[in-house]
Design a protein around this motif. Structure first.
Motif, PDB file in Angstrom:
ATOM      1  N   PRO A 195      -4.347   4.498   9.288  1.00 57.98           N
ATOM      2  CA  PRO A 195      -5.770   4.449   9.614  1.00 57.98           C
ATOM      3  C   PRO A 195      -6.316   3.024   9.679  1.00 57.98           C
ATOM      4  O   PRO A 195      -5.976   2.200   8.836  1.00 57.98           O
ATOM      5  N   MET A 247      -3.946  -6.164   8.990  1.00 61.05           N
ATOM      6  CA  MET A 247      -3.208  -7.027   8.086  1.00 61.05           C
ATOM      7  C   MET A 247      -1.789  -6.478   7.951  1.00 61.05           C
ATOM      8  O   MET A 247      -1.584  -5.280   7.810  1.00 61.05           O
ATOM      9  N   VAL A 288       1.177  -5.463   6.099  1.00 55.54           N
ATOM     10  CA  VAL A 288       1.481  -5.133   4.700  1.00 55.54           C
ATOM     11  C   VAL A 288       2.672  -4.208   4.550  1.00 55.54           C
ATOM     12  O   VAL A 288       3.192  -4.038   3.448  1.00 55.54           O
ATOM     13  N   THR A 347       2.245  -1.579   9.988  1.00 57.22           N
ATOM     14  CA  THR A 347       1.487  -2.789  10.317  1.00 57.22           C
ATOM     15  C   THR A 347       2.416  -3.906  10.802  1.00 57.22           C
ATOM     16  O   THR A 347       2.046  -4.702  11.659  1.00 57.22           O
TER      17      THR A 347
HETATM   18  C1  LIG Z   1     -10.494   4.203   6.416  1.00 54.16           C
HETATM   19  C2  LIG Z   1      -9.514   3.071   6.403  1.00 54.16           C
HETATM   20  C3  LIG Z   1      -9.723   1.966   7.194  1.00 54.16           C
HETATM   21  C4  LIG Z   1      -8.815   0.904   7.210  1.00 54.16           C
HETATM   22  N1  LIG Z   1      -9.054  -0.139   8.002  1.00 54.16           N
HETATM   23  C5  LIG Z   1      -8.183  -1.165   8.036  1.00 54.16           C
HETATM   24  C6  LIG Z   1      -8.402  -2.273   8.888  1.00 54.16           C
HETATM   25  O1  LIG Z   1      -9.359  -2.317   9.640  1.00 54.16           O
HETATM   26  N2  LIG Z   1      -7.479  -3.263   8.876  1.00 54.16           N
HETATM   27  C7  LIG Z   1      -6.378  -3.225   8.060  1.00 54.16           C
HETATM   28  O2  LIG Z   1      -5.574  -4.161   8.101  1.00 54.16           O
HETATM   29  N3  LIG Z   1      -6.159  -2.197   7.233  1.00 54.16           N
HETATM   30  C8  LIG Z   1      -7.024  -1.156   7.207  1.00 54.16           C
HETATM   31  N4  LIG Z   1      -6.777  -0.107   6.378  1.00 54.16           N
HETATM   32  C9  LIG Z   1      -5.567  -0.108   5.557  1.00 54.16           C
HETATM   33  C10 LIG Z   1      -4.370   0.337   6.375  1.00 54.16           C
HETATM   34  O3  LIG Z   1      -4.504   1.688   6.694  1.00 54.16           O
HETATM   35  C11 LIG Z   1      -3.072   0.128   5.620  1.00 54.16           C
HETATM   36  O4  LIG Z   1      -2.884  -1.218   5.449  1.00 54.16           O
HETATM   37  C12 LIG Z   1      -1.898   0.730   6.349  1.00 54.16           C
HETATM   38  O5  LIG Z   1      -1.907   2.115   6.204  1.00 54.16           O
HETATM   39  C13 LIG Z   1      -0.587   0.199   5.869  1.00 54.16           C
HETATM   40  O6  LIG Z   1       0.421   0.839   6.597  1.00 54.16           O
HETATM   41  P1  LIG Z   1       1.907   0.350   6.609  1.00 54.16           P
HETATM   42  O7  LIG Z   1       2.728   1.453   7.188  1.00 54.16           O
HETATM   43  O8  LIG Z   1       2.045  -0.958   7.258  1.00 54.16           O
HETATM   44  O9  LIG Z   1       2.239   0.180   5.106  1.00 54.16           O
HETATM   45  P2  LIG Z   1       3.321   1.025   4.312  1.00 54.16           P
HETATM   46  O10 LIG Z   1       4.659   0.855   4.912  1.00 54.16           O
HETATM   47  O11 LIG Z   1       2.792   2.363   4.087  1.00 54.16           O
HETATM   48  O12 LIG Z   1       3.360   0.266   3.008  1.00 54.16           O
HETATM   49  C14 LIG Z   1       2.221  -0.197   2.384  1.00 54.16           C
HETATM   50  C15 LIG Z   1       2.586  -0.679   0.994  1.00 54.16           C
HETATM   51  O13 LIG Z   1       2.910   0.469   0.244  1.00 54.16           O
HETATM   52  C16 LIG Z   1       3.898   0.151  -0.649  1.00 54.16           C
HETATM   53  N5  LIG Z   1       5.040   1.029  -0.421  1.00 54.16           N
HETATM   54  C17 LIG Z   1       5.230   1.852   0.637  1.00 54.16           C
HETATM   55  N6  LIG Z   1       6.346   2.552   0.519  1.00 54.16           N
HETATM   56  C18 LIG Z   1       6.893   2.188  -0.661  1.00 54.16           C
HETATM   57  C19 LIG Z   1       8.077   2.577  -1.342  1.00 54.16           C
HETATM   58  N7  LIG Z   1       8.918   3.466  -0.856  1.00 54.16           N
HETATM   59  N8  LIG Z   1       8.325   2.012  -2.549  1.00 54.16           N
HETATM   60  C20 LIG Z   1       7.481   1.109  -3.062  1.00 54.16           C
HETATM   61  N9  LIG Z   1       6.354   0.689  -2.442  1.00 54.16           N
HETATM   62  C21 LIG Z   1       6.065   1.223  -1.264  1.00 54.16           C
HETATM   63  C22 LIG Z   1       4.203  -1.291  -0.486  1.00 54.16           C
HETATM   64  O14 LIG Z   1       3.451  -2.016  -1.430  1.00 54.16           O
HETATM   65  C23 LIG Z   1       3.749  -1.606   0.900  1.00 54.16           C
HETATM   66  O15 LIG Z   1       3.376  -2.948   1.052  1.00 54.16           O
HETATM   67  C24 LIG Z   1      -7.678   0.952   6.365  1.00 54.16           C
HETATM   68  C25 LIG Z   1      -7.470   2.049   5.552  1.00 54.16           C
HETATM   69  C26 LIG Z   1      -8.365   3.103   5.560  1.00 54.16           C
HETATM   70  C27 LIG Z   1      -8.118   4.283   4.673  1.00 54.16           C
END
Ligand SMILES: Cc1cc2nc3c(=O)[nH]c(=O)nc-3n(C[C@H](O)[C@H](O)[C@H](O)COP(=O)(O)OP(=O)(O)OC[C@H]3O[C@@H](n4cnc5c(N)ncnc54)[C@H](O)[C@@H]3O)c2cc1C
Ligand code: SF4
Ligand code: SF4
Ligand code: FES
Lengths: 276, 339
Positions: A53, A71, A73, A77
């Protein structure tokens, strides 16, 4: 049967702009119209990788393109940062409730954004600028760790500040740690709330940033006299469905996806685990 | 509601006839005390359990399977019949309906799937030691939301007709006849007796009002409960539960064709609510355990105006840590009283 709620709209990547070492803004052209209001979010999927999201950071009035500031992360992303012009992604939404702009009418509006939290605040800011006559004035407070960490540098330090001459708008900009060229404030974002000459009891405030920043900003706002029902917090939770089914995003009995993601402090104050 | 009667032998022959045209699931005797759903055939038809209580699996497996494709949505659903659905599981369907069908957003598969299932429910006769339906306002016999309901009375069944489809299923078969007053009286007495049995099973649990859990989220209350320390976060309590609806979505798209599947998830898993920052709202075992109970008795009550718990007791039966949540609720509410 209506449309499948999980089927995204195809979007073509127009541009992928580097904002800071960890943050990019991705510009998309949706295959069909995608409208949203400031405060709402969408689910962005990278085919074969996953979905996450994000709040659109472009103006809700811009019908041509859709922007997200992201960002880096994790898994999704990371892939978003690697997208190139011409790639295809999917977007579904918009979800959640927009900022209730009708309640902002005739008031002074304070915006507080920290780090990547400036993204949702940007969409709100652009919507407010578009309808600036409805509000007494806009005060925009922003914070970042260092000058390099600021996103929207071109806009924030140029274009937007020029608006101050035309409309009732002012900026209060800070960094946790300044460098030799920095000419604004220094200190965490709450320093921008010192000596605010606002009629705080009748003003509204929208806050978005990391949880720790939201917590301390809220406490400070309460301390200087903002009412809990006038503090709008943009909450983040793990999300999958976005539509109130999967229950991952709950704060007590509230769904961040459906009842939020923007809540007043009044709505949240008796709920579990608000500052994570 | 119209009540018919059919002799046991006649019912078995009637069902046998149905096997040719319909796929039927029914609770079949197992080595455990509690029956499992199986697809009915000539052989196991004589092993259907009519005189106990709910089966091992919650009815949700038929409406909300462990893993299913949601993008693109499923086109064709096979029709089938589920026999042996108990009152608590019908209550569970109410929650599933509210989540997947009655809100602003409809699940792509749920409603179609449901429209293809004929439900033949069953009165409970011998509640298990873990059953507590009557504590949460559910009777151990169905009174609505079924197509047909069976209650074993004497050497046969009272059959109640709950819908047009249910009536059609009976094919005007002359082996069903109007139940007489004596049979109906026995039905009513037996139902009262089953309620009494559930009450007796639960007589040692003090607290009768689980809605008092509202507001009880502070970790301090839950940390004091010794039994919770036995939780191993396996998620069995959530997977066995007829009203636990948490799921995750997995993207399995190939190139530019969007594909997604929906898979059960559990709030008991430590990573369930972990966000991008790595932070999670409920880092401790106690908070996660509490979340499940608060969800049932507080959050779902606020969301849907009914309890998210039907009292089926599956989360007690299935608990690896042998935690009896009735005892936990008692103890937490005692903690509340102290404050
Ligand atoms: C309403 C809403 C609005 C948002 N708006 C923004 C926005 O405008 N801009 C923005 O940048 N972000 C926004 N976000 C946040 C964004 O949704 C998250 O940063 C994003 O979901 C991360 O996804 P990812 O798959 O890259 O991270 P993931 O791969 O899910 O990982 C995220 C973190 O989870 C941890 N993690 C995941 N899996 C494991 C595991 N197996 N073991 C240990 N640790 C783990 C780690 O710390 C990792 O860095 C928003 C969130 C919400 C709810
Ligand atoms: S919480 Fe336990 S007793 Fe209640 S419906 Fe779920 S499995 Fe049954
Ligand atoms: S079934 Fe028992 S051990 Fe497993 S997660 Fe639930 S409470 Fe914990
Ligand atoms: S994201 Fe699924 S319920 Fe909110």
């Amino acid at each position: 049967m209506g449309k499948n709620i999980y089927k995204p709209i195809k979007c073509e990547v127009i541009e992928n702009i580097k904002e800071s070492p960890t943050i990019n803004t991705i510009v998309l052209k949706p295959e069909e119209e995608f409208s949203f209001l400031a405060g709402q979010f969408a689910s962005l999927s990278v085919p074969g990788v996953g979905e996450a999201p994000f709040t659109p950071s472009s103006s809700p009035f811009d019908k041509e393109k859709l922007e997200f500031t992201v960002m880096r992360v994790g898994r999704v992303t990371e892939k978003i940062h690697q997208l190139k012009k011409g790639d295809i992604v999917g977007v579904r939404g918009p979800y959640g409730k927009p900022y209730p702009l009708e309640k902002f009418k005739g008031k002074e509006v304070l915006l507080v954004g920290g780090g990547v939290g400036l993204a949702p605040i940007r969409a709100l800011f652009l919507a407010l600028v578009e309808t600036y006559k409805d509000y007494k004035r806009i005060v925009f407070c922003c914070g970042a760790r260092t000058p390099q960490d600021y996103i929207y540098k071109d806009k924030l330090f140029n274009e937007w500040q020029q608006l101050c001459e035309k409309i009732p708008l002012s900026f209060r900009i800070t960094v946790d740690k300044k460098d030799e060229n920095w000419k604004y404030m220094e200190g965490v974002v709450t320093v921008t709330l010192d000596n605010l000459d606002m009629d705080v009891k009748n003003s509204v405030c929208a806050v978005c940033g990391p949880p720790i920043m939201m917590k301390f900003t809220t406490l400070k706002l309460l301390e200087i006299g903002f009412l809990p029902e006038n503090i709008y917090l943009s909450m983040e939770r793990k999300m999958y469905c976005g539509v109130g089914h999967c229950r991952h995003c709950m704060i007590g009995d509230l769904f961040v996806c459906k009842d939020g993601p923007v809540f007043t402090y009044e709505e949240l104050k008796d709920k579990p685990e608000i500052w994570v | 509601m119209e009540k018919l009667y059919i002799e046991f032998k006649d019912w078995q022959n009637f069902l046998r006839g149905k096997l040719k045209e319909k796929r039927i699931y029914a609770p079949i005797k197992s080595e455990n005390d509690i029956p499992f759903y199986e697809i009915l055939n000539e052989k196991n038809l004589t092993d259907i359990v009519y005189d106990k209580a709910r089966p091992v699996e919650p009815f949700k497996i038929f409406l909300f399977p462990f893993k299913e494709k949601v993008v693109p949505e499923i086109e064709n659903f096979q029709e089938f019949v589920v026999l042996g659905v108990n009152s608590c599981d019908l209550k569970g369907i109410e929650i599933l309906d509210k989540v997947f069908k009655e809100g602003e957003y409809k699940d792509p598969n749920y409603e179609k799937r449901k429209a293809n299932i004929l439900i033949i429910s069953l009165d409970c006769k011998e509640p298990y030691p873990t059953c507590f339906c009557s504590l949460v306002g559910v009777n151990p016999y169905p009174s609505k939301d079924f197509d047909l309901n069976l209650s074993k009375i004497g050497n046969g069944f009272i059959v109640e007709i709950g819908s047009e489809e249910g009536l059609k299923f009976l094919d005007n078969d002359s082996r069903f006849y109007k139940a007489n007053d004596t049979q109906i009286k026995i039905l009513e007495e037996e139902r009262e007796r089953t309620i009494e049995k559930v009450k007796k099973i639960n007589e040692n649990f003090k607290i009768k009002e689980p809605e008092n859990l509202k507001g009880m989220f502070h970790k301090e209350y839950w940390q004091k409960i010794e039994d919770i320390k036995n939780c191993v976060s396996c998620g069995s309590c959530t997977f066995n539960c007829p009203t636990c609806v948490c799921f995750l979505l997995e993207d399995i798209s190939k190139n530019e064709i969007f594909k997604k599947v929906k898979i059960w998830d559990s709030c008991q898993f430590p990573g369930y609510a972990r966000m991008a920052s790595g932070a999670t709202p409920r880092p401790s075992l106690f908070e996660r355990y509490a979340n499940r109970l608060l969800c049932k008795y507080w959050y779902m009550k606020e969301n849907f105006k009914i309890f998210g718990c039907t009292g089926c007791g599956r989360c007690i039966n299935g608990c690896i840590g042998k935690i009896d949540k009735r005892k936990v609720i008692d103890e937490v509410l005692v903690e509340k009283m102290k404050v």
